[in-house]
Enzyme design. Structure first.
Site, PDB file in Angstrom:
ATOM      1  N   ARG A  90       0.852  -1.205   0.000  1.00 53.78           N
ATOM      2  CA  ARG A  90       0.000   0.000   0.000  1.00 53.78           C
ATOM      3  C   ARG A  90       0.888   1.256   0.000  1.00 53.78           C
ATOM      4  O   ARG A  90       0.646   2.201  -0.744  1.00 53.78           O
ATOM      5  CB  ARG A  90      -0.898  -0.029   1.248  1.00 53.78           C
ATOM      6  CG  ARG A  90      -1.781   1.189   1.423  1.00 53.78           C
ATOM      7  CD  ARG A  90      -2.595   1.052   2.719  1.00 53.78           C
ATOM      8  NE  ARG A  90      -3.513   2.137   2.941  1.00 53.78           N
ATOM      9  CZ  ARG A  90      -4.301   2.242   4.018  1.00 53.78           C
ATOM     10  NH1 ARG A  90      -4.281   1.315   4.944  1.00 53.78           N
ATOM     11  NH2 ARG A  90      -5.114   3.267   4.160  1.00 53.78           N
ATOM     12  N   ASN A 144     -10.507  -4.386   0.079  1.00 59.39           N
ATOM     13  CA  ASN A 144     -10.510  -3.255  -0.853  1.00 59.39           C
ATOM     14  C   ASN A 144      -9.738  -3.576  -2.118  1.00 59.39           C
ATOM     15  O   ASN A 144      -8.860  -4.426  -2.098  1.00 59.39           O
ATOM     16  CB  ASN A 144      -9.866  -2.038  -0.167  1.00 59.39           C
ATOM     17  CG  ASN A 144     -10.893  -1.231   0.596  1.00 59.39           C
ATOM     18  OD1 ASN A 144     -12.039  -1.179   0.195  1.00 59.39           O
ATOM     19  ND2 ASN A 144     -10.465  -0.601   1.674  1.00 59.39           N
ATOM     20  N   CYS A 165     -19.017  -2.127   3.116  1.00 56.71           N
ATOM     21  CA  CYS A 165     -18.156  -1.017   3.506  1.00 56.71           C
ATOM     22  C   CYS A 165     -18.691  -0.502   4.837  1.00 56.71           C
ATOM     23  O   CYS A 165     -19.894  -0.585   5.103  1.00 56.71           O
ATOM     24  CB  CYS A 165     -18.237   0.071   2.447  1.00 56.71           C
ATOM     25  SG  CYS A 165     -17.280   1.540   2.868  1.00 56.71           S
ATOM     26  N   HIS A 195     -17.072   3.936  -2.196  1.00 54.18           N
ATOM     27  CA  HIS A 195     -16.227   5.131  -2.049  1.00 54.18           C
ATOM     28  C   HIS A 195     -16.428   6.129  -3.189  1.00 54.18           C
ATOM     29  O   HIS A 195     -15.558   6.966  -3.456  1.00 54.18           O
ATOM     30  CB  HIS A 195     -14.743   4.754  -1.903  1.00 54.18           C
ATOM     31  CG  HIS A 195     -14.431   4.091  -0.602  1.00 54.18           C
ATOM     32  ND1 HIS A 195     -13.184   3.635  -0.272  1.00 54.18           N
ATOM     33  CD2 HIS A 195     -15.213   3.793   0.470  1.00 54.18           C
ATOM     34  CE1 HIS A 195     -13.200   3.097   0.934  1.00 54.18           C
ATOM     35  NE2 HIS A 195     -14.441   3.175   1.401  1.00 54.18           N
ATOM     36  N   TYR A 245     -15.122  10.265   0.522  1.00 55.39           N
ATOM     37  CA  TYR A 245     -14.078   9.877  -0.443  1.00 55.39           C
ATOM     38  C   TYR A 245     -14.157  10.676  -1.741  1.00 55.39           C
ATOM     39  O   TYR A 245     -13.191  10.687  -2.514  1.00 55.39           O
ATOM     40  CB  TYR A 245     -14.185   8.381  -0.760  1.00 55.39           C
ATOM     41  CG  TYR A 245     -13.474   7.513   0.256  1.00 55.39           C
ATOM     42  CD1 TYR A 245     -12.167   7.075   0.046  1.00 55.39           C
ATOM     43  CD2 TYR A 245     -14.083   7.144   1.435  1.00 55.39           C
ATOM     44  CE1 TYR A 245     -11.515   6.293   0.975  1.00 55.39           C
ATOM     45  CE2 TYR A 245     -13.440   6.363   2.374  1.00 55.39           C
ATOM     46  CZ  TYR A 245     -12.155   5.933   2.143  1.00 55.39           C
ATOM     47  OH  TYR A 245     -11.494   5.164   3.069  1.00 55.39           O
TER      48      TYR A 245
HETATM   49  C1  G6P Z   1     -12.541   3.237   5.715  1.00 53.38           C
HETATM   50  C2  G6P Z   1     -12.933   2.587   4.426  1.00 53.38           C
HETATM   51  C3  G6P Z   1     -12.332   1.242   4.291  1.00 53.38           C
HETATM   52  C4  G6P Z   1     -10.845   1.320   4.484  1.00 53.38           C
HETATM   53  C5  G6P Z   1     -10.518   1.976   5.787  1.00 53.38           C
HETATM   54  C6  G6P Z   1      -9.035   2.226   5.785  1.00 53.38           C
HETATM   55  O1  G6P Z   1     -13.127   2.570   6.704  1.00 53.38           O
HETATM   56  O2  G6P Z   1     -14.313   2.498   4.269  1.00 53.38           O
HETATM   57  O3  G6P Z   1     -12.595   0.761   3.010  1.00 53.38           O
HETATM   58  O4  G6P Z   1     -10.288   0.041   4.458  1.00 53.38           O
HETATM   59  O5  G6P Z   1     -11.165   3.198   5.917  1.00 53.38           O
HETATM   60  O6  G6P Z   1      -8.619   2.401   7.065  1.00 53.38           O
HETATM   61  P1  G6P Z   1      -7.064   2.435   7.368  1.00 53.38           P
HETATM   62  O7  G6P Z   1      -7.019   2.581   8.840  1.00 53.38           O
HETATM   63  O8  G6P Z   1      -6.479   1.169   6.836  1.00 53.38           O
HETATM   64  O9  G6P Z   1      -6.518   3.626   6.625  1.00 53.38           O
END
Ligand code: G6P
Length: 421
Positions: A90, A144, A165, A195, A245
């Site tokens: 990531r 995701n 989600c 998103h 988003y």
């Molecule tokens: C939100 C989104 C998720 C995502 C998450 C990321 O909840 O809806 O799709 O995975 O944020 O969180 P993070 O703590 O990994 O940045």
């Protein structure tokens, strides 16, 4: 009943287990199979899960697997929450995109595209295993980019699949708290793609509270999205509440500046949060979800998963916002594609509600993003370089085909995507 969790080494797992424990009266769980390719992490998570189950005074069997076959065998529900390549991938993808002057973003941006290409083949492998050893089981996906992944599962998985989600359920819970009503009294007129969605109306116990909710919902950007303010007059003209988003699209320039000004990517922040969490999880005295987990963006994800499973098990016909096959819900988008809309869920699965024609200011956006998602799935399944290039040409966060090609080449080199010319 057996539930299998694929990617159970995730630090989110205690959140899910907390939700299952809260639903002991409606979900007759007898076996929870935890699977992860990282045996060390899995051991830490399984230890905490067992302590949580014991502390709640509920007995169901918890077993651990590093192989898919035994984990999925005989399951009724398979929850997928994997991250192929971990937070390092990531970070690499986000940083690479920024180096090229492009927003990475791990769902709707180039990092999400790269993640989709890495992830779709693995999840289709899970489906293959389900068809073999857990026929009839339902796959509930959190992985995701959840929208693109659901598109792939619907078209190529061959098993009943729903994508989830935490954002819609988060809005529903927050609204219920504000008005002092149970979440079931809050109906969200929510539509779009994961998103990439808009809220047309918020109704509480039959009363339209959209106007009053506007400021509140707009002000709350998810934990991992730049907290930039939307232009008030623009939102009023739109007449709908854009997803947090959508800042990446409506405020693309500002979002890019913001991301560039930060000294760390979100992935690096999460690596630090995760390290702290894992340390806590190792403590044999801990038998509940620690509050530090709230620093992650996925709050309420267990509520979304567990209440969805409850509706399928009990056939209660409750309304859930899910990623589901469109059918005739949004007639401006392809019927066989995944959309994120409210659906009535019972033992037969999810029936999306008819959401009608798309308003002019959002119709083009949604059709373009849907083309991007469809082409991304085709690129992943066919391993096609050309489809990948076409996909990126449909993503407004990639402002040039030359940049698309440069990014694609760099991603292919980094991850060995094996795209064919
Ligand atoms: C939100 C989104 C998720 C995502 C998450 C990321 O909840 O809806 O799709 O995975 O944020 O969180 P993070 O703590 O990994 O940045």
């Amino acid at each position: 009943m057996k539930i299998s969790v694929i990617g159970a080494g995730s630090t989110y797992t205690p959140e899910l287990v907390e939700g299952l424990l809260a639903e002991r009266d409606s979900i007759p769980l007898t076996r929870l199979s935890l699977m992860d390719v990282d045996g060390e992490r899995l051991g830490v998570l399984a230890g905490l899960v067992e302590r949580m189950v014991a502390a709640a005074g509920w007995r169901f069997q918890v077993d651990c697997h590093t192989e898919l076959g035994a984990a999925v065998d005989g399951a009724d529900f398979v929850i997928t929450q994997i991250r192929v390549g971990g937070q390092q991938a990531r970070h690499d993808d986000t940083a690479l995109a920024l180096k090229h002057g492009v927003i990475g973003q791990e769902t709707t941006g180039v990092a999400g595209f790269a993640k989709a290409l890495r992830t779709i083949p693995v999840l289709l492998g899970v489906c293959q295993e389900m068809r073999r050893s857990a026929p009839g089981a339902t796959l509930v996906n959190f992985t995701n980019p959840a929208g693109i992944v659901t598109e792939a599962l619907l078209k190529h998985g061959g098993v009943p699949s729903l994508g989830l989600c935490n954002i819609p359920v988060g809005i529903q819970m927050a609204t219920a708290r504000r008005y002092g009503v149970p979440p079931s009294q809050v109906a969200l007129d929510y539509l779009g793609l994961n998103h990439f969605s808009w809220l047309r109306r918020v109704v509480v116990a039959g009363r339209d509270v959209t106007e009053e909710s506007l400021a509140e919902v707009l002000a709350k950007a998810p934990a991992n999205v730049p907290a930039l303010e939307y232009d008030r007059e623009f939102v009023e003209a739109l007449g709908m509440i854009p997803s947090g988003y959508l800042r990446y699209f409506y405020l693309q320039h500002e979002s890019l500046e913001h991301l560039r000004s930060k000294d760390r990517t979100r992935a690096q922040e999460v690596m630090e949060i995760d390290a702290t969490l894992l340390e806590k999880y190792r403590d044999p005295g801990l038998s509940e979800k620690p509050v530090e987990l709230e620093k992650r963006g996925g709050a309420f994800y267990s509520t979304a998963a567990v209440s969805l499973i409850r509706s399928i098990v009990t056939g209660d016909g409750a309304r859930h916002v899910v990623n589901v096959e469109n059918g005739s819900s949004l007639p401006d988008l392809p019927a066989d594609s995944a959309v994120e809309v409210p659906a009535v869920v019972d033992a037969g699965g999810a029936q999306p509600l008819a959401m009608g024609r798309l308003e002019t200011p959002i119709r083009g956006w949604l059709q373009l993003l849907k083309s991007y998602e469809i082409l991304t799935v085709e690129a992943a399944v066919e391993k096609s370089y050309r489809k990948a290039l076409l996909a990126l040409s449909c993503n407004p966060l990639v402002p040039s085909v030359n940049k698309a090609r440069a990014l694609l080449d760099a991603l292919d080199e980094r991850h060995g995507l094996g795209l064919r010319r």
